[in-house]
Enzyme design. Structure first.
Site, PDB file in Angstrom:
ATOM      1  N   HIS A 212      -1.253  -7.791   2.795  1.00  0.00           N
ATOM      2  CA  HIS A 212      -1.207  -8.285   4.181  1.00  0.00           C
ATOM      3  C   HIS A 212      -2.389  -7.858   5.040  1.00  0.00           C
ATOM      4  CE1 HIS A 212       0.366  -4.792   6.620  1.00  0.00           C
ATOM      5  NE2 HIS A 212       0.698  -4.368   5.425  1.00  0.00           N
TER       6      HIS A 212
ATOM      7  N   THR B 162      12.570  -7.460 -10.164  1.00  0.00           N
ATOM      8  CA  THR B 162      12.039  -8.795 -10.438  1.00  0.00           C
ATOM      9  C   THR B 162      10.802  -9.062  -9.583  1.00  0.00           C
ATOM     10  OG1 THR B 162      14.242  -9.550 -11.010  1.00  0.00           O
ATOM     11  CG2 THR B 162      12.610 -11.258 -10.496  1.00  0.00           C
TER      12      THR B 162
ATOM     13  N   SER C 180      -3.261  -3.718  -0.850  1.00  0.00           N
ATOM     14  CA  SER C 180      -2.147  -4.364  -0.175  1.00  0.00           C
ATOM     15  C   SER C 180      -2.551  -5.772   0.231  1.00  0.00           C
ATOM     16  CB  SER C 180      -1.760  -3.553   1.058  1.00  0.00           C
ATOM     17  OG  SER C 180      -0.731  -4.216   1.765  1.00  0.00           O
TER      18      SER C 180
ATOM     19  N   GLY D 125       0.804  -1.219   0.000  1.00  0.00           N
ATOM     20  CA  GLY D 125       0.000   0.000   0.000  1.00  0.00           C
ATOM     21  C   GLY D 125       0.835   1.266   0.000  1.00  0.00           C
TER      22      GLY D 125
ATOM     23  N   GLN E  51      -7.930  -0.877   2.997  1.00  0.00           N
ATOM     24  CA  GLN E  51      -8.786  -1.481   4.026  1.00  0.00           C
ATOM     25  C   GLN E  51     -10.104  -2.028   3.480  1.00  0.00           C
ATOM     26  OE1 GLN E  51      -8.137  -2.294   7.092  1.00  0.00           O
ATOM     27  NE2 GLN E  51      -6.251  -1.178   7.473  1.00  0.00           N
TER      28      GLN E  51
ATOM     29  N   ASN F  31      -8.662   3.270   8.085  1.00  0.00           N
ATOM     30  CA  ASN F  31      -8.060   2.187   8.867  1.00  0.00           C
ATOM     31  C   ASN F  31      -8.327   2.307  10.366  1.00  0.00           C
ATOM     32  OD1 ASN F  31      -6.254   4.394   7.918  1.00  0.00           O
ATOM     33  ND2 ASN F  31      -4.911   3.608   9.523  1.00  0.00           N
TER      34      ASN F  31
ATOM     35  N   CYS G  72       0.619   3.467  13.494  1.00  0.00           N
ATOM     36  CA  CYS G  72       1.886   4.157  13.302  1.00  0.00           C
ATOM     37  C   CYS G  72       2.196   5.108  14.436  1.00  0.00           C
ATOM     38  CB  CYS G  72       1.866   4.915  11.981  1.00  0.00           C
ATOM     39  SG  CYS G  72       1.549   3.807  10.628  1.00  0.00           S
TER      40      CYS G  72
HETATM   41  C1  LIG Z   1      -1.858  -0.660   5.994  1.00  0.00           C
HETATM   42  C2  LIG Z   1      -2.293   0.495   5.176  1.00  0.00           C
HETATM   43  C3  LIG Z   1      -1.441   1.072   4.218  1.00  0.00           C
HETATM   44  C4  LIG Z   1      -0.010   0.631   4.032  1.00  0.00           C
HETATM   45  O1  LIG Z   1       0.064  -0.581   3.355  1.00  0.00           O
HETATM   46  P1  LIG Z   1       1.453  -1.439   3.400  1.00  0.00           P
HETATM   47  O2  LIG Z   1       1.194  -2.561   2.480  1.00  0.00           O
HETATM   48  O3  LIG Z   1       1.624  -1.844   4.829  1.00  0.00           O
HETATM   49  O4  LIG Z   1       2.522  -0.527   2.927  1.00  0.00           O
HETATM   50  C5  LIG Z   1      -1.925   2.123   3.472  1.00  0.00           C
HETATM   51  N1  LIG Z   1      -3.172   2.578   3.635  1.00  0.00           N
HETATM   52  C6  LIG Z   1      -4.025   2.051   4.528  1.00  0.00           C
HETATM   53  C7  LIG Z   1      -5.404   2.584   4.639  1.00  0.00           C
HETATM   54  C8  LIG Z   1      -3.613   0.996   5.336  1.00  0.00           C
HETATM   55  O5  LIG Z   1      -4.453   0.490   6.232  1.00  0.00           O
END
Ligand SMILES: *Cc1c(COP(=O)(O)O)cnc(C)c1O
Length: 380
Positions: free
Chosen positions: A201, A237, A199, A71, A179, A151, A325
């Site tokens: 994860h 890559t 993203s 993200g 999210q 988030n 954060c």
């Molecule tokens: C977690 C998050 C990100 C960052 O994503 P990463 O893959 O951890 O860099 C960006 N925006 C929102 C809303 C998020 O919750």
């Protein structure tokens, strides 16, 4: 001791079916997709298949999906890329004060480089003010970037309305959908955005993989230069196992989306009713707005969220205070500040974010622990 993970907005565990895909890929598919021989051709096909799976989920074609590390990188690529590619037309960007730091800090960086950044006001539920957007748009505005689901609060922004207003003035529109991706059923057509970040994860895929949708890829300038992967927009890559894992995670998300949404809605109601019953002074943020059912942001009067986080951790319950954060610091959340959460509650906010593993028993356990903790944490 019980272990209850209620921090799914920070990250999620890798789904077992996703892990199987990862392991199989590590064992069988190590080829570099840029190689011309069979090893390379095989992983090239796999990446393109993954692209198509993700594209189908968003109702777009595979050629509009790009992979990167997640993200943060997607947001940086789009915001910096659009700002710099269109600076001849204008140097004005519009965003909201409740964005993820990956958007806010990118905009702050651009402001240092001489770009003008407008932060739209949000109402008490954290929803951006469309009237203010209309007034902020100028002929120099090249990009409007507003997140899809927040988030910290789960609040869902009126992205289609934002996009319509922005497009009327010729600005491009980006949404950070990290999210909402795979949780909320949506097609790009309905959101009407030009760019969207996602993203892995946050969606039961591994960390370090994500990507973006771009309606017109040429409107971007790449951050990374090198081997011309991802049609020159993201050299390096490809992480083939992670891409295949993300694709699998999307398949699972689509398959279970409706059922999971309804299940989480019931858990959210159980949690929030329970909290309000036992601690009447508690405040649920964004309760009046449309919200992700996985996310509850609750603030208690005259307590410090950090104290509650520690107490819950000792009881095996993992949550966060506002933004991940800023945890570890006692700065109140920038999101709640922008929403004008009263001073009495500003420092006592917790974010509980549920996911696939969350059960009604987990919620009941939290409801058992929490009222006493709040009582003892009072700073009188
Ligand atoms: C977690 C998050 C990100 C960052 O994503 P990463 O893959 O951890 O860099 C960006 N925006 C929102 C809303 C998020 O919750």
């Amino acid at each position: 001791m019980r272990q209850i993970y209620l921090d799914h907005n920070a990250t999620t565990p890798v789904h077992p079916e996703v892990r199987d895909v990862l392991m199989a890929c590590y064992e069988n598919d190590f080829g570099n997709p840029s190689s011309v021989h069979r090893y390379g051709r095989r992983t090239r096909v796999q990446i393109d298949r993954a692209r198509d799976t993700i594209a189908a989920m968003l109702g777009v074609s595979g050629s509009s999906i790009f992979f990167c590390s997640g993200g943060t990188e997607a947001n940086n690529t789009i915001i910096k890329g659009v700002a710099s590619a269109h600076q001849d037309r204008g140097r004005h960007i519009i965003t909201s004060p409740t964005e993820h730091p990956a958007v806010l800090d990118t905009c702050a960086y651009l402001a240092q480089q001489g770009f003008e950044v407008t932060y739209l006001p949000v109402d008490e539920a954290g929803v951006v003010d469309l009237q203010a957007l209309e007034e902020a748009l100028t002929n120099e505005t090249t990009l409007v970037s507003v997140m899809h689901a927040n988030n910290e609060t789960g609040v869902i922004q009126p992205i289609a309305d934002i996009a319509r207003l922005a497009h009327q003035r010729g600005a491009l529109v980006h949404t950070d959908a990290v999210q909402s991706f795979g949780k909320l059923p949506f097609h790009i057509d309905a959101l009407e955005v030009d760019f969207l970040s996602f993203s892995g994860h946050k969606l039961y895929a591994p960390k370090g993989i994500g990507g973006w949708y771009a309606r017109t890829p040429t409107a971007l300038q790449p951050l990374l230069h090198g081997g011309h992967q991802e049609r020159g927009l993201r050299s390096g890559t490809e992480s083939v196992p992670s891409i295949m894992a993300l694709s699998k995670a999307c398949e699972i998300a689509v398959r279970d989306m409706q059922a999971e949404w309804e299940r989480l809605q019931q858990l959210q109601q159980r949690l929030e009713h329970g909290i309000l019953e036992s601690v009447p002074s508690a405040r649920i943020q964004s309760a009046t707005a449309s919200r992700l059912p996985s996310t509850t942001n609750v603030a208690f009067a005259e307590v410090e969220g950090e104290t509650l986080l520690m107490s819950l951790d000792l009881q095996g319950v993992a949550i966060s205070t506002g933004s991940a954060c800023s945890s570890g610091s006692l700065e109140p959340s920038h999101v709640l500040k922008a929403m004008a959460v009263p001073e009495t509650h500003l420092y006592g906010a917790l974010r509980l974010s549920m996911g696939r593993s969350t059960t009604p028993d987990d919620i009941d356990y939290v409801l058992e622990c929490l009222p006493d903790m709040v009582k003892h944490a009072r700073v009188d």
